[in-house]
Design a protein around this motif. Sequence first.
Motif, short mmCIF file in Angstrom:
data_model
loop_
_atom_site.label_atom_id
_atom_site.label_comp_id
_atom_site.label_asym_id
_atom_site.label_seq_id
_atom_site.Cartn_x
_atom_site.Cartn_y
_atom_site.Cartn_z
N CYS A 141 33.41 62.40 27.33
CA CYS A 141 32.87 64.13 27.76
C CYS A 141 33.61 63.59 29.27
N TYR A 164 23.85 69.76 24.68
CA TYR A 164 25.51 69.48 24.16
C TYR A 164 25.39 69.42 23.07
N TYR A 165 25.51 70.71 22.22
CA TYR A 165 25.28 70.59 20.72
C TYR A 165 26.65 71.49 19.64
N TYR A 168 29.20 73.85 21.90
CA TYR A 168 29.14 73.64 22.84
C TYR A 168 28.78 72.33 23.37
N ALA A 169 29.70 71.84 23.17
CA ALA A 169 29.43 70.19 22.73
C ALA A 169 30.98 70.00 23.20
N HIS A 170 31.37 70.68 24.03
CA HIS A 170 32.87 70.83 24.38
C HIS A 170 34.56 69.77 23.86
N ARG A 172 33.43 67.46 22.36
CA ARG A 172 33.20 66.79 21.33
C ARG A 172 34.97 66.82 20.14
N ARG A 192 29.66 59.83 24.84
CA ARG A 192 28.92 60.81 24.13
C ARG A 192 28.80 60.14 22.96
N LYS A 194 27.95 61.39 19.03
CA LYS A 194 28.28 62.08 18.41
C LYS A 194 27.71 62.13 17.32
N MET A 220 22.25 66.93 19.33
CA MET A 220 22.63 66.79 20.64
C MET A 220 23.49 65.03 20.65
N ASP A 221 24.73 65.65 21.35
CA ASP A 221 25.33 64.59 21.66
C ASP A 221 24.97 64.00 22.81
#
Length: 549
Positions: A141, A164-165, A168-170, A172, A192, A194, A220-221
């Motif tokens: 990330c 961060y999920y 919003y987990a940009h 990923r 992070r 996954k 959540m990541d």
Amino acid sequence: MTPEIIEKLFPNALPSIAEIEAKYPPRSLPEGARVMRVAPSPTGKMHVGTLYQALLAERVAHQSGGVFFLRLEDTDQKREVAGAADLIINSLARYGLRIDEGVGADGQDIGLYGPYIQSQRREIYQAYAKKLLMDGLAYPCFCTAEDVDMMRKIQEKQGLRPGYYGKYAHCRHLTDEQILENLAAGKPWVLRFKSPGKYDNRIVVKDLMKGNLSMPENDMDIVLIKGDGLPTYHLAHAVDDHLMGTTHVSRGDEWLSSVPLHIQLFTALGWKPPKFAHMAPLQKLDNGNRRKLSKRHDPEASITYFWEHGYPEIAMVEYLLNLINASFEDWRKTNPEKSAFDFPMNFNKVSNTAGALFDFMKLNSISKDVVAAMTAEEVYQAVLAWAKTYNPSFADRLLAHDAYVKAILNIERGIGKKSRKDLLKWEDVENDISYFFDELYQPTLADQLALLAGLDEALIRQVAADYRAVYRYDDSKEVWFDKIKQVGAQNGFASDMKAYKADPSAYRGSVADVAKILRVLITGRVQSPDLFAIQQVMGEDRVMHRLMI
């Protein structure tokens, strides 16, 4: 994830998973043995709550024939405080919590499952992080702290869960090409997890203290490896608890919400998670409201507070055992000669699962009982050890008058349930015994008269003179008390309590009032241990001098 990306993320040679697993084989222990740990972070003063949790873990592990070990979780090196690790190690030893493995007093590892300091296990964590990357369960990330903060503000504005999920987990969903471009540009990164979870799904978590809990699945990541190459708590504790064979984890319930994540991590790595027991934090009353005992706001939250004030270590252990399990008090009454460490302990016996209230009145009561059961020699040595650190001038006095002080401390000691209970912590002893030393005891007549308010000065002087005339150092206690009655009768006091109670107006007071006059003149106090014993320790010359008013 392509081999090229993995190689760029982890360019240094790392041990293979097979090599690591071979180095940490399963433990050979009896059936039912529990392997437990205390794993504080060396980030400042040790919280009394750490000792509270460690005591439970140590008792459960050792009473099951298992292993109790110390691991220092120092991966947050920005917050590490010099000397904090030594404080943790010394605290456990000081309170009698024997570690079978872990970081020893000399900083060297004890046991075969180390290193027990997490910052020394960097390559191990990176090897497992690399495995998660290869399995498609982790990704790099490149979001900055500012990016994450901006995302959180957007989520809060929209009334969403921060984190961060999902969308919003940009990072990923970055393509391999985008990842390589970012790496080529030298952009800092973190690794992070996954997460395979969905927040709308529910899982049942069995907690050994709180029972079965229905919780949302983790989505959540979270960060596994930070920018400095060290792991977060989440990855590090999972790796370590697996390799060290931890069977049961007791920790603060601030980690309860992370259990779904931790179960995911163990599962992703192919491991069986340990059993969890989450303890509510110690609390205190603040303006009538309960709140968490805080190192920032409450000096008593730090274990060193109790060292500075001289609370006996075993008193603290007994008090914490009482907080963990309320039946300890009854057990102690029926087992007065046993060690506190003989008390049977298990998770299902823990009281106050919602949070125990730290109560100084109860601690002080237990401490008085503990000191009352000690010999004069034990009290002397404990006070001396405390004074050498916290009151050197008092330590010098103790050493210069060791036999005299031991005689003072032996007054009303070792006589069963009537043993004196006026001492509760070592910092009080100097004041408690100060009147035995002429250089420390210099009251004015006004001070003494104030303590004897209501009695005529001339009468007080007469009682003192009459007592001087009859006092003999070698009198037995019975003869001595008869003489007090005699002095009282000469001055209008009732020598018989029944007669005084029948007609108080006929007397100036009772024999108890005569004893009070003598006690104040000799000790400067209205309450003290046995007056006869005090005089025997002081000696005739000192007693007679005190009566010269």
